[in-house]
Design an enzyme around this catalytic site. Structure first.
Site, PDB file in Angstrom:
ATOM      1  N   TRP A 174       6.161   0.646 -17.416  1.00 21.77           N
ATOM      2  CA  TRP A 174       7.368   0.330 -16.471  1.00 21.77           C
ATOM      3  C   TRP A 174       6.923   0.729 -14.998  1.00 21.77           C
ATOM      4  O   TRP A 174       7.376   0.176 -13.870  1.00 21.77           O
ATOM      5  CB  TRP A 174       8.641   1.358 -16.865  1.00 21.77           C
ATOM      6  CG  TRP A 174       9.306   1.027 -18.177  1.00 21.77           C
ATOM      7  CD1 TRP A 174       9.236  -0.143 -18.817  1.00 21.77           C
ATOM      8  CD2 TRP A 174       9.959   1.898 -19.070  1.00 21.77           C
ATOM      9  NE1 TRP A 174       9.785  -0.070 -19.958  1.00 21.77           N
ATOM     10  CE2 TRP A 174      10.226   1.310 -20.194  1.00 21.77           C
ATOM     11  CE3 TRP A 174      10.356   3.273 -18.921  1.00 21.77           C
ATOM     12  CZ2 TRP A 174      11.133   1.781 -21.256  1.00 21.77           C
ATOM     13  CZ3 TRP A 174      11.211   3.769 -19.878  1.00 21.77           C
ATOM     14  CH2 TRP A 174      11.480   2.793 -21.195  1.00 21.77           C
ATOM     15  N   GLU A 213       0.922  -1.076   0.152  1.00 17.55           N
ATOM     16  CA  GLU A 213      -0.153  -0.281   0.023  1.00 17.55           C
ATOM     17  C   GLU A 213       0.805   1.333   0.004  1.00 17.55           C
ATOM     18  O   GLU A 213       0.457   2.247  -0.587  1.00 17.55           O
ATOM     19  CB  GLU A 213      -0.815   0.019   0.917  1.00 17.55           C
ATOM     20  CG  GLU A 213      -1.860  -1.106   1.271  1.00 17.55           C
ATOM     21  CD  GLU A 213      -3.169  -0.691   0.200  1.00 17.55           C
ATOM     22  OE1 GLU A 213      -2.870   0.140  -0.651  1.00 17.55           O
ATOM     23  OE2 GLU A 213      -4.085  -1.332   0.405  1.00 17.55           O
ATOM     24  N   HIS A 241      -0.378   7.338  -6.239  1.00 18.05           N
ATOM     25  CA  HIS A 241      -1.697   8.308  -6.019  1.00 18.05           C
ATOM     26  C   HIS A 241      -1.223   9.745  -5.535  1.00 18.05           C
ATOM     27  O   HIS A 241      -2.309  10.721  -5.883  1.00 18.05           O
ATOM     28  CB  HIS A 241      -2.797   7.571  -5.207  1.00 18.05           C
ATOM     29  CG  HIS A 241      -3.208   6.457  -5.650  1.00 18.05           C
ATOM     30  ND1 HIS A 241      -4.461   6.078  -5.946  1.00 18.05           N
ATOM     31  CD2 HIS A 241      -2.597   5.199  -6.306  1.00 18.05           C
ATOM     32  CE1 HIS A 241      -4.873   4.924  -6.679  1.00 18.05           C
ATOM     33  NE2 HIS A 241      -3.556   4.167  -6.988  1.00 18.05           N
ATOM     34  N   ASP A 242      -0.380   9.890  -4.781  1.00 20.63           N
ATOM     35  CA  ASP A 242       0.201  11.345  -4.632  1.00 20.63           C
ATOM     36  C   ASP A 242       0.542  11.838  -5.747  1.00 20.63           C
ATOM     37  O   ASP A 242       0.427  13.222  -6.113  1.00 20.63           O
ATOM     38  CB  ASP A 242       1.324  11.288  -3.501  1.00 20.63           C
ATOM     39  CG  ASP A 242       1.482  12.584  -2.671  1.00 20.63           C
ATOM     40  OD1 ASP A 242       0.531  13.517  -2.690  1.00 20.63           O
ATOM     41  OD2 ASP A 242       2.480  12.675  -2.333  1.00 20.63           O
ATOM     42  N   ASP A 283       9.546  -9.928  -8.885  1.00 16.08           N
ATOM     43  CA  ASP A 283       9.825 -10.850 -10.121  1.00 16.08           C
ATOM     44  C   ASP A 283       8.974 -10.279 -11.314  1.00 16.08           C
ATOM     45  O   ASP A 283       8.274  -9.396 -11.350  1.00 16.08           O
ATOM     46  CB  ASP A 283       9.623 -12.192  -9.652  1.00 16.08           C
ATOM     47  CG  ASP A 283       7.949 -12.543  -9.313  1.00 16.08           C
ATOM     48  OD1 ASP A 283       7.268 -11.724  -9.439  1.00 16.08           O
ATOM     49  OD2 ASP A 283       7.924 -13.671  -8.993  1.00 16.08           O
ATOM     50  N   THR A 321       3.211 -14.418  -6.572  1.00 17.21           N
ATOM     51  CA  THR A 321       4.381 -14.228  -6.001  1.00 17.21           C
ATOM     52  C   THR A 321       4.375 -12.723  -5.342  1.00 17.21           C
ATOM     53  O   THR A 321       5.010 -12.030  -5.978  1.00 17.21           O
ATOM     54  CB  THR A 321       5.556 -14.671  -6.615  1.00 17.21           C
ATOM     55  OG1 THR A 321       5.516 -13.817  -8.116  1.00 17.21           O
ATOM     56  CG2 THR A 321       5.825 -16.048  -6.785  1.00 17.21           C
ATOM     57  N   ASP A 331      -7.975  -4.851  -2.492  1.00 19.62           N
ATOM     58  CA  ASP A 331      -8.879  -5.077  -1.172  1.00 19.62           C
ATOM     59  C   ASP A 331     -10.228  -4.507  -1.642  1.00 19.62           C
ATOM     60  O   ASP A 331     -11.262  -5.163  -1.087  1.00 19.62           O
ATOM     61  CB  ASP A 331      -8.622  -4.283  -0.324  1.00 19.62           C
ATOM     62  CG  ASP A 331      -6.993  -4.701   0.364  1.00 19.62           C
ATOM     63  OD1 ASP A 331      -6.682  -5.941   0.658  1.00 19.62           O
ATOM     64  OD2 ASP A 331      -6.226  -4.054   0.913  1.00 19.62           O
TER      65      ASP A 331
END
Ligand code: HEM
Ligand SMILES: *[C@@H]1O[C@H](CO)[C@@H](O)[C@H](O)[C@H]1NC(C)=O
Ligand SMILES: *[C@@H]1O[C@H](CO)[C@@H](O)[C@H](O)[C@H]1NC(C)=O
Ligand SMILES: *[C@@H]1O[C@H](CO)[C@@H](O)[C@H](O)[C@H]1NC(C)=O
Length: 362
Positions: free
Chosen positions: A196, A66, A73-74, A226, A221, A207
């Site tokens: 990227w 998070e 998001h900022d 990865d 994973t 969530d």
């Protein structure tokens, strides 16, 4: 946009010179750590505190994920197009999402970020660092906790002043590729740079898109930095992880895995599909592109920042080479890059397994 691009070049240049810091500024901090600049010492205290008390002993868990999401998001709330239209275009990576949470948390794309913002804010206040600096720092430290994680540069000294960012600047998973590309282009990013930035979704879960199944990861994973996200997002989706599909969700290929519509479409769109596929074959390139693009995302707004990159821990752990999850074959891959064949991968042995949810942090 030009000044931002220029600043990011300056920031990049600064991160290279960090390896040979000027001797007069070099400092030994009270905890015995050395850093290129004594203004960075406070960040070792922040580091110890958040590793113990936010990331539960240096984990790449929900709070680390998070914290990485919060950087985006900022920072992406920055629109030269709005500014040109005579409106406030947002201040980018200025901490406004933490200073004006009451406003920005109402925006649909920020759904669910209130938890990590409320968890982070007391650390920023306690250590008397700006919200913008803190968000960047926590994101860079959090992702360095992931196995094989990147080394994101960290520059301190941003103003703590901000105005609430306007709505609609953060993409939604239900947006079209054209709309997402237009939004990131406004903020100064090319289509390949969107890919990227989305490397982040290799350490990610949802969530709130389907809130009945919190912690459902985007790849098998979610603690490993990865390339599995780029493999698994290209498998034929046949399953619905919750009881129904939700807005911004499409079918996923594996039990317990979640697929965002935006990731599905960006992986298959001719403007982005070849770069998406390219992330699978060259791990060093993937890491470098992520580090470079996140630094660019954070690179605008101030010119007089201090390079404190040497406070960010170096990731440990190893990750597997890209593989097909057990039970899948190359025939399940929906290759989308016309120019280059999909890399041949071998399948993990054993029967298909259900991917466990990412445990929710308290
Ligand atoms: C097209 C652009 C993007 C879209 C539409 C998008 C959308 C989403 C959505 C819907 C979630 C699930 C949130 C939830 O329900 O809890 C998510 C999670 C996440 N996103 Fe993105 N995202 C985008 C780009 C990015 C970028 C650029 C970054 C970082 C540089 C990022 C980092 C993350 C991370 C780390 C998570 C996992 C959070 C967790 O596991 O708790 N995303 N994203
Ligand atoms: C940053 O601003 C917030 C209010 O938005 C304030 O509570 C906090 O003390 C400020 N921090 C610093 C370091 O000035
Ligand atoms: C906290 O930071 C602000 C802004 O940098 C500064 O003016 C203030 O003196 C600091 N407070 C303490 C207790 O160090
Ligand atoms: C994807 O799976 C569906 C359902 O099993 C099947 O009908 C379809 O042919 C598959 N597509 C590809 C490209 O494998």
């Amino acid at each position: 946009m030009f000044s931002k691009a220029l600043l990011s070049i300056v920031a990049l240049a600064a991160s290279f010179t960090a390896a040979v810091p000027s001797a007069n500024k070099r400092a030994t901090c009270s905890g015995g750590q050395t850093t290129a600049n004594d203004a960075c010492c406070v960040w070792f205290d922040v580091l110890d505190d958040i590793q113990s008390n936010l990331f539960h002993g240096g984990e790449c868990g929900e709070n680390a994920h998070e914290s990485l999401r919060l950087i985006f998001h900022d920072a992406i709330a920055f629109s030269p197009a709005l500014t040109a239209a005579g409106q406030f275009g947002g201040g980018g990576a200025d901490g406004s999402i933490m200073a004006h949470t009451d406003v920005e948390i109402q925006y649909a794309a920020n759904n669910g970020l209130d938890e990590i913002i409320e968890e982070q804010r007391p650390f920023a206040l306690k250590h008397n660092v700006s919200f913008g600096d803190f968000i960047q720092f926590a994101g860079a430290v959090g992702v360095a906790n992931c196995n094989g994680g990147p080394q994101i540069g960290f520059f301190a000294g941003r103003s703590n002043d901000s105005q609430p960012a306007p709505d609609k600047l953060v993409p939604l998973p239900s947006d079209s590729v054209t709309d997402i590309l237009a939004r990131v282009a406004d903020a100064g990013f090319a289509p390949v740079e969107l890919v990227w930035m989305l490397i982040s979704h290799t350490v990610a879960a949802q969530d709130k898109v389907d809130d009945s199944i919190p912690g459902t990861p985007f790849d098998s994973t979610p603690s490993d930095f990865d390339a599995q996200f780029f493999v698994e997002s290209m498998l034929n989706g046949t399953l619905t992880p919750g009881s129904a599909l939700h807005d911004g969700e499409v079918q996923s290929p594996l039990p317990g895995e979640f697929r965002l519509q935006s990731d599905f479409l960006i992986g298959r769109d001719s403007r982005t599909s070849c770069e998406w596929q390219k992330m699978i074959a060259d791990r060093a390139n993937m890491l470098q592109k992520f580090e470079q693009t996140v630094l660019k995302l954070l690179g605008f707004s101030q010119s007089a920042l201090t390079d404190c990159s040497d406070v960010i821990p170096i990731a440990t752990g190893t990750v597997a080479d890209p593989f097909l999850p057990a039970g899948k074959t190359m025939a399940d891959i929906e290759a989308a890059c016309a120019a280059t064949p999909f890399p041949t991968l071998s399948a993990a042995s054993g029967p298909e397994t259900t991917i466990p949810a990412v445990p929710l942090d308290s």
